[in-house]
Design a protein around this motif. Structure first.
Motif, PDB file in Angstrom:
ATOM      1  N   LYS A  49       0.844  -1.189   0.000  1.00 36.71           N
ATOM      2  CA  LYS A  49       0.000   0.000   0.000  1.00 36.71           C
ATOM      3  C   LYS A  49       0.885   1.246   0.000  1.00 36.71           C
ATOM      4  O   LYS A  49       1.967   1.236   0.582  1.00 36.71           O
ATOM      5  N   ARG A  50       0.423   2.289  -0.655  1.00 38.14           N
ATOM      6  CA  ARG A  50       1.217   3.518  -0.794  1.00 38.14           C
ATOM      7  C   ARG A  50       1.599   4.114   0.564  1.00 38.14           C
ATOM      8  O   ARG A  50       2.683   4.646   0.740  1.00 38.14           O
ATOM      9  N   ARG A  51       0.749   4.009   1.554  1.00 40.43           N
ATOM     10  CA  ARG A  51       1.026   4.607   2.861  1.00 40.43           C
ATOM     11  C   ARG A  51       1.932   3.736   3.744  1.00 40.43           C
ATOM     12  O   ARG A  51       2.350   4.168   4.818  1.00 40.43           O
ATOM     13  N   ASP A  52       2.246   2.521   3.326  1.00 37.31           N
ATOM     14  CA  ASP A  52       3.113   1.618   4.094  1.00 37.31           C
ATOM     15  C   ASP A  52       4.575   1.937   3.789  1.00 37.31           C
ATOM     16  O   ASP A  52       5.233   1.255   3.002  1.00 37.31           O
ATOM     17  N   THR A  53       5.092   2.977   4.418  1.00 41.02           N
ATOM     18  CA  THR A  53       6.447   3.450   4.105  1.00 41.02           C
ATOM     19  C   THR A  53       7.520   2.416   4.441  1.00 41.02           C
ATOM     20  O   THR A  53       8.512   2.311   3.728  1.00 41.02           O
ATOM     21  N   ALA A  54       7.334   1.652   5.513  1.00 43.50           N
ATOM     22  CA  ALA A  54       8.330   0.639   5.880  1.00 43.50           C
ATOM     23  C   ALA A  54       8.443  -0.432   4.796  1.00 43.50           C
ATOM     24  O   ALA A  54       9.546  -0.861   4.451  1.00 43.50           O
ATOM     25  N   ALA A  55       7.320  -0.870   4.250  1.00 44.31           N
ATOM     26  CA  ALA A  55       7.350  -1.882   3.186  1.00 44.31           C
ATOM     27  C   ALA A  55       8.022  -1.326   1.928  1.00 44.31           C
ATOM     28  O   ALA A  55       8.763  -2.038   1.249  1.00 44.31           O
ATOM     29  N   ARG A  57      10.339   0.996   1.901  1.00 36.67           N
ATOM     30  CA  ARG A  57      11.773   1.084   2.186  1.00 36.67           C
ATOM     31  C   ARG A  57      12.432  -0.283   2.027  1.00 36.67           C
ATOM     32  O   ARG A  57      13.518  -0.398   1.462  1.00 36.67           O
ATOM     33  N   ALA A  58      11.773  -1.337   2.518  1.00 43.11           N
ATOM     34  CA  ALA A  58      12.301  -2.698   2.354  1.00 43.11           C
ATOM     35  C   ALA A  58      12.366  -3.055   0.873  1.00 43.11           C
ATOM     36  O   ALA A  58      13.357  -3.626   0.396  1.00 43.11           O
ATOM     37  N   LEU A  59      11.331  -2.694   0.122  1.00 40.00           N
ATOM     38  CA  LEU A  59      11.312  -2.948  -1.318  1.00 40.00           C
ATOM     39  C   LEU A  59      12.445  -2.204  -2.016  1.00 40.00           C
ATOM     40  O   LEU A  59      13.103  -2.746  -2.902  1.00 40.00           O
ATOM     41  N   SER A  60      12.704  -0.975  -1.597  1.00 38.38           N
ATOM     42  CA  SER A  60      13.776  -0.188  -2.183  1.00 38.38           C
ATOM     43  C   SER A  60      15.130  -0.877  -2.008  1.00 38.38           C
ATOM     44  O   SER A  60      15.937  -0.934  -2.938  1.00 38.38           O
ATOM     45  N   VAL A  61      15.379  -1.421  -0.814  1.00 35.92           N
ATOM     46  CA  VAL A  61      16.633  -2.149  -0.566  1.00 35.92           C
ATOM     47  C   VAL A  61      16.730  -3.346  -1.501  1.00 35.92           C
ATOM     48  O   VAL A  61      17.784  -3.600  -2.110  1.00 35.92           O
ATOM     49  N   LEU A  62      15.640  -4.099  -1.640  1.00 34.02           N
ATOM     50  CA  LEU A  62      15.644  -5.269  -2.523  1.00 34.02           C
ATOM     51  C   LEU A  62      15.955  -4.873  -3.966  1.00 34.02           C
ATOM     52  O   LEU A  62      16.793  -5.488  -4.625  1.00 34.02           O
ATOM     53  N   SER A  85      13.063  -5.258   9.387  1.00 36.28           N
ATOM     54  CA  SER A  85      13.809  -6.122  10.306  1.00 36.28           C
ATOM     55  C   SER A  85      14.308  -7.379   9.593  1.00 36.28           C
ATOM     56  O   SER A  85      15.437  -7.827   9.838  1.00 36.28           O
ATOM     57  N   GLU A  86      13.497  -7.947   8.699  1.00 40.29           N
ATOM     58  CA  GLU A  86      13.945  -9.105   7.911  1.00 40.29           C
ATOM     59  C   GLU A  86      15.095  -8.706   6.987  1.00 40.29           C
ATOM     60  O   GLU A  86      16.052  -9.460   6.823  1.00 40.29           O
ATOM     61  N   VAL A  87      15.014  -7.531   6.407  1.00 42.53           N
ATOM     62  CA  VAL A  87      16.088  -7.040   5.528  1.00 42.53           C
ATOM     63  C   VAL A  87      17.368  -6.854   6.333  1.00 42.53           C
ATOM     64  O   VAL A  87      18.448  -7.294   5.920  1.00 42.53           O
ATOM     65  N   ARG A  88      17.262  -6.225   7.503  1.00 43.36           N
ATOM     66  CA  ARG A  88      18.445  -5.993   8.355  1.00 43.36           C
ATOM     67  C   ARG A  88      19.097  -7.307   8.774  1.00 43.36           C
ATOM     68  O   ARG A  88      20.321  -7.424   8.775  1.00 43.36           O
ATOM     69  N   GLU A  89      18.276  -8.301   9.158  1.00 42.92           N
ATOM     70  CA  GLU A  89      18.801  -9.619   9.536  1.00 42.92           C
ATOM     71  C   GLU A  89      19.638 -10.218   8.414  1.00 42.92           C
ATOM     72  O   GLU A  89      20.734 -10.708   8.631  1.00 42.92           O
ATOM     73  N   ARG A  90      19.086 -10.178   7.219  1.00 45.31           N
ATOM     74  CA  ARG A  90      19.750 -10.799   6.081  1.00 45.31           C
ATOM     75  C   ARG A  90      20.995 -10.019   5.653  1.00 45.31           C
ATOM     76  O   ARG A  90      21.978 -10.602   5.230  1.00 45.31           O
TER      77      ARG A  90
END
Length: 111
Positions: A49-55, A57-62, A85-90
């Motif tokens: 969703k557009r308002r889910d900024t954390a998701a 940001r995770a997508l941007s890293v991927l 948090s999953e991105v940081r772990e990996r």
């Protein structure tokens, strides 16, 4: 018969667009909102969703690591982390073991 479509993403706008697959003579696609280049993410992509900024940001890293969402036969694209948090772990695992970031990011479970 309609041609299959694939997904493109604009990270600054947090928007996803379904468009025809790129052809051999296609030019770069641009966002209709901001005119920035779109990123081809693959046909198995589901946008947060557009308002889910954390998701986003995770997508941007991927996406910056080169991870995409292309179908791999019937199984789909495989595991992709959805939270920071999953991105940081990996990423910590990749730094500790020397494994490439892109490979560590799509790992379902860490040893």
């Amino acid at each position: 018969m309609a041609h299959a479509k694939t997904s493109y993403v604009c990270l600054p706008c947090r928007a996803a667009y379904k468009q025809p697959h790129p052809g051999p003579h296609d030019h770069d696609r641009v966002c209709p909102r901001c005119a920035e280049p779109l990123i081809h993410v693959g046909s198995a992509f589901a946008a947060p969703k557009r308002r889910d900024t954390a998701a986003w940001r995770a997508l941007s890293v991927l996406l910056h690591a080169g991870v995409r969402f292309h179908k791999s036969c019937c199984g789909g694209p495989g595991y992709r982390p959805r939270t920071l948090s999953e991105v940081r772990e990996r990423m910590a695992y990749a730094r500790a073991t020397g494994e490439p970031f892109a490979q560590a990011l799509v790992r379902r479970e860490l040893p």
